[in-house]
Design a protein around this motif. Structure first.
Motif, PDB file in Angstrom:
ATOM      1  N   MET A  22      22.958 -33.348  37.621  1.00  0.00           N
ATOM      2  CA  MET A  22      23.659 -32.725  38.745  1.00  0.00           C
ATOM      3  C   MET A  22      24.432 -33.762  39.534  1.00  0.00           C
ATOM      4  SD  MET A  22      21.474 -29.932  40.825  1.00  0.00           S
ATOM      5  CE  MET A  22      20.231 -29.297  39.736  1.00  0.00           C
ATOM      6  N   LYS A  23      23.808 -34.902  39.745  1.00  0.00           N
ATOM      7  CA  LYS A  23      24.459 -35.978  40.494  1.00  0.00           C
ATOM      8  C   LYS A  23      25.673 -36.497  39.727  1.00  0.00           C
ATOM      9  CE  LYS A  23      24.758 -39.139  43.723  1.00  0.00           C
ATOM     10  NZ  LYS A  23      25.177 -38.833  45.062  1.00  0.00           N
ATOM     11  N   LEU A  24      25.577 -36.559  38.404  1.00  0.00           N
ATOM     12  CA  LEU A  24      26.657 -37.091  37.588  1.00  0.00           C
ATOM     13  C   LEU A  24      27.809 -36.117  37.349  1.00  0.00           C
ATOM     14  CD1 LEU A  24      24.737 -38.960  34.742  1.00  0.00           C
ATOM     15  CD2 LEU A  24      25.882 -39.959  36.721  1.00  0.00           C
ATOM     16  N   CYS A  25      27.550 -34.813  37.457  1.00  0.00           N
ATOM     17  CA  CYS A  25      28.554 -33.850  36.996  1.00  0.00           C
ATOM     18  C   CYS A  25      29.709 -33.644  37.974  1.00  0.00           C
ATOM     19  CB  CYS A  25      27.906 -32.524  36.615  1.00  0.00           C
ATOM     20  SG  CYS A  25      27.415 -31.484  37.980  1.00  0.00           S
ATOM     21  N   GLY A  26      29.631 -34.208  39.172  1.00  0.00           N
ATOM     22  CA  GLY A  26      30.764 -34.149  40.101  1.00  0.00           C
ATOM     23  C   GLY A  26      31.214 -32.735  40.425  1.00  0.00           C
ATOM     24  N   PRO A  31      32.477 -32.479  31.972  1.00  0.00           N
ATOM     25  CA  PRO A  31      31.883 -31.540  31.009  1.00  0.00           C
ATOM     26  C   PRO A  31      30.520 -31.951  30.440  1.00  0.00           C
ATOM     27  CG  PRO A  31      33.898 -32.531  30.127  1.00  0.00           C
ATOM     28  CD  PRO A  31      33.772 -32.975  31.540  1.00  0.00           C
ATOM     29  N   TRP A  32      30.341 -33.210  30.043  1.00  0.00           N
ATOM     30  CA  TRP A  32      29.080 -33.592  29.400  1.00  0.00           C
ATOM     31  C   TRP A  32      27.911 -33.602  30.359  1.00  0.00           C
ATOM     32  CZ3 TRP A  32      29.055 -32.405  24.695  1.00  0.00           C
ATOM     33  CH2 TRP A  32      30.179 -32.561  23.902  1.00  0.00           C
ATOM     34  N   MET A  37      23.116 -30.817  32.517  1.00  0.00           N
ATOM     35  CA  MET A  37      22.441 -30.149  33.631  1.00  0.00           C
ATOM     36  C   MET A  37      22.031 -28.726  33.247  1.00  0.00           C
ATOM     37  SD  MET A  37      23.992 -29.057  37.331  1.00  0.00           S
ATOM     38  CE  MET A  37      25.080 -27.888  36.549  1.00  0.00           C
ATOM     39  N   ILE A  38      22.939 -27.996  32.623  1.00  0.00           N
ATOM     40  CA  ILE A  38      22.652 -26.611  32.230  1.00  0.00           C
ATOM     41  C   ILE A  38      21.507 -26.571  31.217  1.00  0.00           C
ATOM     42  CG2 ILE A  38      23.588 -24.607  31.003  1.00  0.00           C
ATOM     43  CD1 ILE A  38      26.318 -25.326  32.356  1.00  0.00           C
ATOM     44  N   LEU A  39      21.572 -27.435  30.208  1.00  0.00           N
ATOM     45  CA  LEU A  39      20.519 -27.441  29.185  1.00  0.00           C
ATOM     46  C   LEU A  39      19.174 -27.854  29.770  1.00  0.00           C
ATOM     47  CD1 LEU A  39      22.436 -28.966  26.148  1.00  0.00           C
ATOM     48  CD2 LEU A  39      21.765 -26.580  26.503  1.00  0.00           C
TER      49      LEU A  39
END
Length: 109
Positions: A22-26, A31-32, A37-39
């Protein structure tokens, strides 16, 4: 019953991984990390559901998940260079104590 708590532990680990992504997804613009996060969130819910199916009480499983994720998120924040104030630390400790006490009182009734 032992297997159900192993599944709760796996759910906690998956949820901590989800917080990291979550912190990385901006804001879900990368996308990755968003996919990670979703998985990881899907794994969290799947293992939590399996733990309950295997006999873990709802209150104990969710309490363990909440406390585990609070503690894990604290360390994730530190790994990203975030600082924790005294008030935040006290508030987190009170929240964890409240969750644990609430679970103990539910278990005794």
């Amino acid at each position: 019953m032992y297997a159900s708590y192993v599944m709760v532990a796996i759910a906690i680990a998956a949820n901590i991984v989800a917080v990291y992504f979550m912190k990385l997804c901006g804001g879900m613009t990368q996308p990755w990390p968003t996919l990670g996060m979703i998985l990881a969130n899907m794994l969290t819910l799947w293992f939590l559901g399996r733990a309950m199916t295997a006999g873990a009480p709802v209150s104990a499983a969710v309490t363990a998940l909440t406390v585990g994720v609070m503690i894990g998120s604290f360390f994730i924040g530190l790994s990203f260079g975030e600082r924790v104030s005294i008030l935040q630390a006290v508030g987190g400790a009170i929240a964890i104590a409240g969750v644990v006490i609430g679970n103990l009182s539910a278990a005794s009734s």
